[in-house]
Design an enzyme around this catalytic site. Structure first.
Site, PDB file in Angstrom:
ATOM      1  N   ASP A  31      38.951  44.759  23.205  1.00  0.00           N
ATOM      2  CA  ASP A  31      37.757  45.487  23.644  1.00  0.00           C
ATOM      3  C   ASP A  31      37.796  46.895  23.054  1.00  0.00           C
ATOM      4  O   ASP A  31      38.826  47.569  23.065  1.00  0.00           O
ATOM      5  CB  ASP A  31      37.722  45.549  25.175  1.00  0.00           C
ATOM      6  CG  ASP A  31      36.366  45.995  25.704  1.00  0.00           C
ATOM      7  OD1 ASP A  31      35.694  45.199  26.367  1.00  0.00           O
ATOM      8  OD2 ASP A  31      35.982  47.156  25.443  1.00  0.00           O
ATOM      9  N   ASN A  88      31.285  39.203  33.638  1.00  0.00           N
ATOM     10  CA  ASN A  88      30.122  39.892  34.172  1.00  0.00           C
ATOM     11  C   ASN A  88      28.876  39.084  33.822  1.00  0.00           C
ATOM     12  O   ASN A  88      28.746  38.606  32.693  1.00  0.00           O
ATOM     13  CB  ASN A  88      30.018  41.300  33.576  1.00  0.00           C
ATOM     14  CG  ASN A  88      31.198  42.177  33.964  1.00  0.00           C
ATOM     15  OD1 ASN A  88      31.693  42.087  35.083  1.00  0.00           O
ATOM     16  ND2 ASN A  88      31.645  43.006  33.039  1.00  0.00           N
ATOM     17  N   VAL A  97      26.823  43.193  27.009  1.00  0.00           N
ATOM     18  CA  VAL A  97      26.662  42.387  25.794  1.00  0.00           C
ATOM     19  C   VAL A  97      26.286  40.962  26.218  1.00  0.00           C
ATOM     20  O   VAL A  97      27.050  40.298  26.941  1.00  0.00           O
ATOM     21  CB  VAL A  97      27.947  42.386  24.950  1.00  0.00           C
ATOM     22  CG1 VAL A  97      27.788  41.480  23.737  1.00  0.00           C
ATOM     23  CG2 VAL A  97      28.310  43.815  24.516  1.00  0.00           C
ATOM     24  N   HIS A 101      31.373  36.177  27.580  1.00  0.00           N
ATOM     25  CA  HIS A 101      32.749  36.565  27.266  1.00  0.00           C
ATOM     26  C   HIS A 101      33.558  36.721  28.543  1.00  0.00           C
ATOM     27  O   HIS A 101      33.026  37.115  29.581  1.00  0.00           O
ATOM     28  CB  HIS A 101      32.788  37.869  26.458  1.00  0.00           C
ATOM     29  CG  HIS A 101      32.005  38.991  27.070  1.00  0.00           C
ATOM     30  ND1 HIS A 101      30.628  39.077  26.964  1.00  0.00           N
ATOM     31  CD2 HIS A 101      32.392  40.059  27.805  1.00  0.00           C
ATOM     32  CE1 HIS A 101      30.210  40.165  27.610  1.00  0.00           C
ATOM     33  NE2 HIS A 101      31.259  40.772  28.129  1.00  0.00           N
ATOM     34  N   HIS A 103      36.703  38.862  30.098  1.00  0.00           N
ATOM     35  CA  HIS A 103      37.588  40.007  29.933  1.00  0.00           C
ATOM     36  C   HIS A 103      38.970  39.603  30.441  1.00  0.00           C
ATOM     37  O   HIS A 103      39.089  39.107  31.575  1.00  0.00           O
ATOM     38  CB  HIS A 103      37.131  41.194  30.787  1.00  0.00           C
ATOM     39  CG  HIS A 103      35.807  41.786  30.409  1.00  0.00           C
ATOM     40  ND1 HIS A 103      35.696  42.988  29.739  1.00  0.00           N
ATOM     41  CD2 HIS A 103      34.540  41.368  30.623  1.00  0.00           C
ATOM     42  CE1 HIS A 103      34.414  43.278  29.571  1.00  0.00           C
ATOM     43  NE2 HIS A 103      33.687  42.308  30.100  1.00  0.00           N
TER      44      HIS A 103
HETATM   45  P1  DGP Z   1      30.240  43.433  29.564  1.00  0.00           P
HETATM   46  O1  DGP Z   1      29.915  44.622  30.396  1.00  0.00           O
HETATM   47  O2  DGP Z   1      30.945  42.365  30.367  1.00  0.00           O
HETATM   48  O3  DGP Z   1      29.044  42.910  28.795  1.00  0.00           O
HETATM   49  O4  DGP Z   1      31.325  43.949  28.526  1.00  0.00           O
HETATM   50  C1  DGP Z   1      31.081  44.153  27.171  1.00  0.00           C
HETATM   51  C2  DGP Z   1      32.362  44.706  26.579  1.00  0.00           C
HETATM   52  O5  DGP Z   1      32.228  44.639  25.178  1.00  0.00           O
HETATM   53  C3  DGP Z   1      32.629  46.167  26.925  1.00  0.00           C
HETATM   54  O6  DGP Z   1      33.854  46.249  27.651  1.00  0.00           O
HETATM   55  C4  DGP Z   1      32.773  46.871  25.595  1.00  0.00           C
HETATM   56  C5  DGP Z   1      32.888  45.739  24.598  1.00  0.00           C
HETATM   57  N1  DGP Z   1      32.238  45.987  23.334  1.00  0.00           N
HETATM   58  C6  DGP Z   1      30.934  46.348  23.156  1.00  0.00           C
HETATM   59  N2  DGP Z   1      30.674  46.476  21.839  1.00  0.00           N
HETATM   60  C7  DGP Z   1      31.836  46.181  21.188  1.00  0.00           C
HETATM   61  C8  DGP Z   1      32.193  46.137  19.812  1.00  0.00           C
HETATM   62  O7  DGP Z   1      31.406  46.392  18.905  1.00  0.00           O
HETATM   63  N3  DGP Z   1      33.484  45.786  19.530  1.00  0.00           N
HETATM   64  C9  DGP Z   1      34.401  45.483  20.507  1.00  0.00           C
HETATM   65  N4  DGP Z   1      35.629  45.161  20.103  1.00  0.00           N
HETATM   66  N5  DGP Z   1      34.080  45.508  21.814  1.00  0.00           N
HETATM   67  C10 DGP Z   1      32.817  45.858  22.140  1.00  0.00           C
END
Ligand code: DGP
Length: 120
Positions: A31, A88, A97, A101, A103
């Site tokens: 992340d 989430n 996003v 996914h 976490h």
């Molecule tokens: P959520 O709130 O569950 O949709 O979490 C989305 C997660 O994705 C958040 O913890 C940050 C991560 N994230 C967002 N954009 C990027 C990215 O471009 N690269 C990576 N590695 N993580 C990302």
């Protein structure tokens, strides 16, 4: 593949991410805003927007996502100390996003009070 989805872009190697695992169905990467010393995202290659979009035929995929998360927890030495898996779902579930996914969080003592709004 959805062109404006950042996770689809990462899966297709059009955007950078630190990938820690991949197979024909699943990709896992770090992340970019880690909330714990280990914070990995386990993602299906197929663009499924959110938890409620899962269908009965996705049961095997969900099992595999959890299995990969558990294998990664072992690889990152979290299996003895413990870890947390979080999904989430939707706006009020804190989803940012819209590509399904998990976490995987660990490497420190996480708050047991997540349900009371104190996060991790
Ligand atoms: P959520 O709130 O569950 O949709 O979490 C989305 C997660 O994705 C958040 O913890 C940050 C991560 N994230 C967002 N954009 C990027 C990215 O471009 N690269 C990576 N590695 N993580 C990302």
């Amino acid at each position: 593949m959805t062109a404006d989805c950042i996770f689809c872009r990462i899966i297709n190697k059009e955007s950078d991410a630190e990938i820690v695992y991949e197979d024909e169905d699943i990709v896992a990467f770090k992340d970019v805003y880690p909330a714990a010393p280990v914070h990995l995202l386990i993602v299906p290659r197929r663009h499924i927007p959110t938890l409620v979009d899962l269908k009965e035929e996705d049961t095997l995929l969900v099992g595999r996502l959890v299995g990969v998360a558990n294998d990664l927890a072992r690889s990152f030495d979290l299996d003895k100390s413990g870890y947390r898996l979080v999904i989430n779902c939707g706006r009020e579930g804190g989803q940012v996003v819209y590509h399904l996914h998990l976490h995987l969080l660990g490497g420190k003592a996480l708050s047991p009070a997540i349900a009371r709004g104190r996060g991790v």
